[in-house]
Scaffold this active site. Structure first.
Site, PDB file in Angstrom:
ATOM      1  NE  ARG A  40     -20.003  -8.683  -4.111  1.00  0.00           N
ATOM      2  CZ  ARG A  40     -20.543  -7.938  -4.445  1.00  0.00           C
ATOM      3  NH1 ARG A  40     -20.653  -7.764  -5.322  1.00  0.00           N
ATOM      4  NH2 ARG A  40     -21.602  -8.261  -3.293  1.00  0.00           N
ATOM      5  CE  LYS A  52      -4.070  -3.993  -0.498  1.00  0.00           C
ATOM      6  NZ  LYS A  52      -4.467  -4.197  -2.083  1.00  0.00           N
ATOM      7  CD  GLU A  97      -0.669  -2.464  -2.409  1.00  0.00           C
ATOM      8  OE1 GLU A  97      -1.690  -3.266  -1.303  1.00  0.00           O
ATOM      9  OE2 GLU A  97      -0.842  -2.997  -3.553  1.00  0.00           O
ATOM     10  CE  LYS A 126      -0.289  -6.631  -2.336  1.00  0.00           C
ATOM     11  NZ  LYS A 126      -1.305  -7.604  -2.764  1.00  0.00           N
TER      12      LYS A 126
HETATM   13  P1  13P Z   1      -2.274  -7.219  -7.952  1.00  0.00           P
HETATM   14  O1  13P Z   1      -1.445  -7.839  -7.958  1.00  0.00           O
HETATM   15  O2  13P Z   1      -3.773  -7.206  -8.928  1.00  0.00           O
HETATM   16  O3  13P Z   1      -1.589  -5.441  -9.284  1.00  0.00           O
HETATM   17  O4  13P Z   1      -3.537  -7.316  -6.777  1.00  0.00           O
HETATM   18  C1  13P Z   1      -2.535  -6.810  -5.851  1.00  0.00           C
HETATM   19  C2  13P Z   1      -2.926  -6.060  -4.828  1.00  0.00           C
HETATM   20  O5  13P Z   1      -3.823  -6.604  -3.775  1.00  0.00           O
HETATM   21  C3  13P Z   1      -3.424  -3.895  -5.047  1.00  0.00           C
HETATM   22  O6  13P Z   1      -3.987  -3.517  -3.870  1.00  0.00           O
END
Ligand code: 13P
Length: 340
Positions: free
Chosen positions: A46, A136, A177, A219
């Site tokens: 990772r 986030k 998000e 987001k």
């Molecule tokens: P994806 O663009 O693969 O959907 O991932 C963005 C993300 O941070 C999801 O929480």
């Protein structure tokens, strides 16, 4: 709360031609990504993979910030340099995923509530010490004929706002998000209605909990038909529906909207963002915060082999460049051919 500092960071994250790389896959998610290339998900692998992405020369021209996972924000590169420092040296702002995942919502079949609020103030302080300047938190909503329920929309909006308020208090820009998922056969109109309802609830909760719109980023999902809907949409239709939805739900004070890719193909995610920016100017920057749509070609090129590090970096840089073009509405499919 220092709104000026929050606003400065938020605006830097949506600077012209730039967007965010979401590299915050949880241990379970990164294992699935590594399984797809037959690489074992060890801490070292990772680290190697993410070190490859973060040492891509020139990435800072297109990438403003990277969202990290708890393990990654603490990791060091081969030469002992902290991965966070590698990003800062490239002019990229480090951020951190702070939710602890979407869990089944009590007494609500097939719906989720995102956890992670307990002890969050203390964790944010630690992440800030480790170099994070933004955070986030992801909430998810499934669409069926009956879902999402008003209950699910309300409790997730409340949790997103509680997280955002704690971030702003700590001097970290919250990326909020709310992800309406693409699974299902729903139409683009149904996605429009659900996305509108979710965003109205989120912005109401943010206002109620005294968050400053100037110091956060949204987001969201794009407004899209479900994967299994017979009537798929063109980039122009997605752009029109998404922009129309956001004009009614996203306050103009929010500096930017950074889309997730959510399982769209790389090309679709780029083309649809470009089509939205072609419709501008908009009250907010329209940018990207892609995980899969920025990383998929790099992951495939790398294959877990050190001999492929430069190929992986080239694939990542190319995708970042195309999404940068989409920030100006200047992406065209023939730009794909210039792939490394
Ligand atoms: P994806 O663009 O693969 O959907 O991932 C963005 C993300 O941070 C999801 O929480």
């Amino acid at each position: 709360m220092d709104i000026t500092e929050l606003n400065t960071t938020a605006r830097a994250l949506v600077a012209p031609g730039k967007g965010i790389l979401a590299a915050d896959e949880s241990s379970g998610t990164i294992k699935r990504r590594f399984d797809s290339i037959n690489v074992e998900s060890t801490e070292e692998n990772r680290r190697d993979y993410r070190e490859m992405l973060f040492t891509t020369e020139g990435a800072g021209d297109f990438i403003s910030g990277v969202i990290l996972y708890d393990e990654t924000i603490r990791q060091k590169a081969h030469d002992g340099t902290r991965l966070v420092k590698l990003l800062e040296d490239e002019g990229i702002i480090p951020g951190i995923k702070v939710d602890t995942g979407a869990k089944p919502l009590a007494l609500a079949e097939s719906e989720t509530i995102t956890e992670g609020l307990d002890g969050l103030r203390e964790r944010l302080a630690e992440y800030k010490d480790l170099g994070a300047r933004f955070a986030k938190w992801r909430a998810t909503y499934s669409i069926t004929d009956e879902l999402p329920s008003a209950y699910c929309i309300a409790v997730n909006a409340d949790a997103l706002a509680r997280y955002a308020a704690l971030c702003q208090e700590s001097g970290l820009v919250p990326i909020v998000e709310p992800e309406v998922l693409m699974e299902g056969d729903h139409t683009i109109e149904r996605s429009f209605d659900v996305t509108s309802a979710v965003q109205h609830a989120v912005f109401d909760a943010l206002a109620e909990q005294r968050c400053a719109y100037e110091g956060l980023l949204l987001k969201p999902n794009m407004v899209l038909p479900g994967y299994d809907c017979a009537q798929q949409a063109t980039a122009g239709e997605v752009a029109e529906a998404t922009v129309r939805c956001f004009r009614s739900t996203v306050p103009a004070a929010v500096p930017g909207v950074v889309f997730l890719s959510g399982g769209q193909s790389d090309e679709d995610a780029t083309a649809r963002l470009s089509a939205m920016n072609e419709l501008g100017p908009h009250p907010w920057e329209l940018s990207f915060s892609y995980g899969r749509a920025l990383q998929a070609p790099a992951l495939k090129a790398w294959k877990g082999d050190t001999a492929n590090l430069d190929a992986g970096r080239a694939a990542f840089l190319h995708r970042a460049k195309l999404n940068s073009a989409a920030r100006y509405g200047r992406y065209t499919p023939d730009m794909e051919k210039a792939a490394s």
